[in-house]
Design a protein around this motif. Structure first.
Motif, PDB file in Angstrom:
ATOM      1  N   ASP A   1       0.817  -1.435  -0.183  1.00 33.93           N
ATOM      2  CA  ASP A   1      -0.097  -0.085   0.241  1.00 33.93           C
ATOM      3  C   ASP A   1       1.243   1.391  -0.398  1.00 33.93           C
ATOM      4  OD1 ASP A   1      -2.420  -0.974  -0.550  1.00 33.93           O
ATOM      5  OD2 ASP A   1      -2.946  -1.169   2.315  1.00 33.93           O
ATOM      6  N   ILE A   2       1.541   1.127   0.704  1.00 36.21           N
ATOM      7  CA  ILE A   2       2.505   2.431   1.160  1.00 36.21           C
ATOM      8  C   ILE A   2       3.397   2.436  -0.414  1.00 36.21           C
ATOM      9  CG2 ILE A   2       5.133   1.119   2.094  1.00 36.21           C
ATOM     10  CD1 ILE A   2       3.501   4.638   2.392  1.00 36.21           C
ATOM     11  N   VAL A   3       3.749   1.337  -1.412  1.00 39.79           N
ATOM     12  CA  VAL A   3       4.995   1.511  -2.387  1.00 39.79           C
ATOM     13  C   VAL A   3       4.032   2.024  -3.682  1.00 39.79           C
ATOM     14  CG1 VAL A   3       5.833   0.531  -4.392  1.00 39.79           C
ATOM     15  CG2 VAL A   3       6.253   0.207  -1.778  1.00 39.79           C
ATOM     16  N   ASN A   4       2.577   1.352  -3.166  1.00 37.67           N
ATOM     17  CA  ASN A   4       0.762   2.317  -4.590  1.00 37.67           C
ATOM     18  C   ASN A   4       0.965   3.463  -4.249  1.00 37.67           C
ATOM     19  OD1 ASN A   4       1.411  -0.456  -6.047  1.00 37.67           O
ATOM     20  ND2 ASN A   4      -0.545  -0.732  -4.663  1.00 37.67           N
ATOM     21  N   SER A   5       0.892   4.159  -2.809  1.00 31.90           N
ATOM     22  CA  SER A   5       0.543   5.407  -3.057  1.00 31.90           C
ATOM     23  C   SER A   5       2.195   6.279  -3.075  1.00 31.90           C
ATOM     24  CB  SER A   5       0.426   5.655  -1.198  1.00 31.90           C
ATOM     25  OG  SER A   5      -0.467   5.125  -0.397  1.00 31.90           O
ATOM     26  N   TYR A   6       2.754   5.870  -2.957  1.00 30.42           N
ATOM     27  CA  TYR A   6       4.492   6.479  -3.690  1.00 30.42           C
ATOM     28  C   TYR A   6       3.853   6.949  -4.824  1.00 30.42           C
ATOM     29  CZ  TYR A   6       9.026   7.500  -5.274  1.00 30.42           C
ATOM     30  OH  TYR A   6       9.741   7.797  -5.627  1.00 30.42           O
TER      31      TYR A   6
ATOM     32  N   ALA B   1       1.287   6.797  -6.605  1.00 32.23           N
ATOM     33  CA  ALA B   1       0.275   7.330  -6.708  1.00 32.23           C
ATOM     34  C   ALA B   1       1.281   9.318  -7.100  1.00 32.23           C
ATOM     35  CB  ALA B   1      -1.164   7.449  -6.203  1.00 32.23           C
ATOM     36  N   THR B   2       2.024   9.078  -6.419  1.00 30.96           N
ATOM     37  CA  THR B   2       2.459  10.957  -5.931  1.00 30.96           C
ATOM     38  C   THR B   2       2.702  11.044  -7.484  1.00 30.96           C
ATOM     39  OG1 THR B   2       4.337  10.408  -5.293  1.00 30.96           O
ATOM     40  CG2 THR B   2       2.329  10.462  -3.775  1.00 30.96           C
ATOM     41  N   LYS B   3       3.584   9.658  -8.377  1.00 33.80           N
ATOM     42  CA  LYS B   3       3.933   9.751  -9.609  1.00 33.80           C
ATOM     43  C   LYS B   3       3.236   9.939 -10.804  1.00 33.80           C
ATOM     44  CE  LYS B   3       7.811  10.538  -7.791  1.00 33.80           C
ATOM     45  NZ  LYS B   3       8.087  11.862  -7.310  1.00 33.80           N
ATOM     46  N   GLY B   4       1.379   9.607 -10.396  1.00 30.74           N
ATOM     47  CA  GLY B   4       0.739   9.920 -11.424  1.00 30.74           C
ATOM     48  C   GLY B   4       0.935   8.027 -12.205  1.00 30.74           C
ATOM     49  N   LEU B   5       0.578   6.819 -11.258  1.00 33.97           N
ATOM     50  CA  LEU B   5       1.155   5.574 -11.592  1.00 33.97           C
ATOM     51  C   LEU B   5       0.114   4.332 -10.842  1.00 33.97           C
ATOM     52  CD1 LEU B   5       4.938   5.065 -11.734  1.00 33.97           C
ATOM     53  CD2 LEU B   5       3.548   5.540 -13.845  1.00 33.97           C
ATOM     54  N   PRO B   6      -0.446   3.367 -11.997  1.00 35.55           N
ATOM     55  CA  PRO B   6      -1.432   2.321 -11.209  1.00 35.55           C
ATOM     56  C   PRO B   6      -0.664   1.858  -9.905  1.00 35.55           C
ATOM     57  CG  PRO B   6      -0.327   1.728 -13.397  1.00 35.55           C
ATOM     58  CD  PRO B   6       0.594   2.952 -13.588  1.00 35.55           C
ATOM     59  N   PRO B   7      -1.530   1.297  -9.246  1.00 36.69           N
ATOM     60  CA  PRO B   7      -1.050   0.666  -8.505  1.00 36.69           C
ATOM     61  C   PRO B   7      -0.805  -0.852  -9.088  1.00 36.69           C
ATOM     62  CG  PRO B   7      -3.560   0.767  -8.431  1.00 36.69           C
ATOM     63  CD  PRO B   7      -3.252   1.998  -9.041  1.00 36.69           C
ATOM     64  N   LEU B   8      -0.024  -1.471  -7.854  1.00 32.86           N
ATOM     65  CA  LEU B   8       0.679  -3.221  -7.858  1.00 32.86           C
ATOM     66  C   LEU B   8      -0.321  -3.780  -7.208  1.00 32.86           C
ATOM     67  CD1 LEU B   8       4.037  -1.641  -7.349  1.00 32.86           C
ATOM     68  CD2 LEU B   8       3.182  -2.246  -9.338  1.00 32.86           C
ATOM     69  N   THR B   9      -0.275  -5.115  -7.630  1.00 35.14           N
ATOM     70  CA  THR B   9      -1.371  -5.462  -7.190  1.00 35.14           C
ATOM     71  C   THR B   9      -0.128  -6.567  -6.879  1.00 35.14           C
ATOM     72  OG1 THR B   9      -3.886  -5.643  -8.841  1.00 35.14           O
ATOM     73  CG2 THR B   9      -3.476  -7.403  -7.576  1.00 35.14           C
ATOM     74  N   PRO B  10      -1.070  -6.835  -5.011  1.00 37.57           N
ATOM     75  CA  PRO B  10       0.380  -8.159  -4.545  1.00 37.57           C
ATOM     76  C   PRO B  10      -0.057  -9.527  -5.104  1.00 37.57           C
ATOM     77  CG  PRO B  10      -1.215  -6.443  -3.157  1.00 37.57           C
ATOM     78  CD  PRO B  10      -1.850  -6.895  -4.490  1.00 37.57           C
TER      79      PRO B  10
END
Length: 161
Positions: free
Chosen positions: A60-65, A67-76
């Motif tokens: 989740d924290i990697v995904n939050s980072y 998101a600040t770069k406009g990138l889609p989330p990663l799925t675990p």
């Protein structure tokens, strides 16, 4: 658009800003007496036998980072968790960083007791920060503890499509 998907998309930027602020506070010096508490899974110490990493909070924290770069989330991904665990176990046993297997991006770290500290180290290093923003759709994360080693705690984050 359903109410649920709107809520998730509206909450993601807010969550990203809150997490980024909390992590920024972790890595900033200064004498402020005000502190922002990290989620328990990000501040749990892994420098003891049988410590358990909260993989969901780590991703989740990697995904939050991201998101600040406009990138889609990663799925675990449990398969990538297994790959990360095998790599980090090797690293903790030998003290030698393993070679990156083909088809994945790998981030390694050693010596940090918590995932929050590890993430801050990656985020603050340009090469590691770039590695967390690669074109990927899934991720795995793992930690290994070896009290008899130079660094004690070893981390691996792997990303792939």
């Amino acid at each position: 658009m359903s109410v649920l998907s709107f809520s998730k998309s509206a909450a993601a930027p807010v969550f990203a800003v809150l997490c980024a602020g909390a992590l920024a506070a972790c890595s900033m010096g200064g004498g402020s007496s005000t502190s922002i508490a990290l989620a328990p899974g990000l501040s749990a110490r892994m420098d003891q036998p049988n410590a358990q990493l909260d993989r969901a909070q780590a991703i989740d924290i990697v995904n939050s980072y991201r998101a600040t770069k406009g990138l889609p989330p990663l799925t675990p991904d449990s398969g990538l968790d297994g790959t990360a665990q095998a790599l980090v176990n090797q690293y903790a046993l030998t003290g030698i960083a393993p070679k990156t297997p083909g088809g994945i991006t790998m981030k390694l770290s050693a010596g940090y007791a918590t995932f929050g500290e590890t993430f801050s180290g990656w985020r603050n290093n340009p090469a590691d920060a770039a590695g967390m923003t690669v074109n990927a759709t899934k991720a795995g994360v793992a930690v290994a503890f070896n009290a008899d080693s130079s660094y004690g705690v070893y981390w691996a984050l792997v990303l792939a499509n």
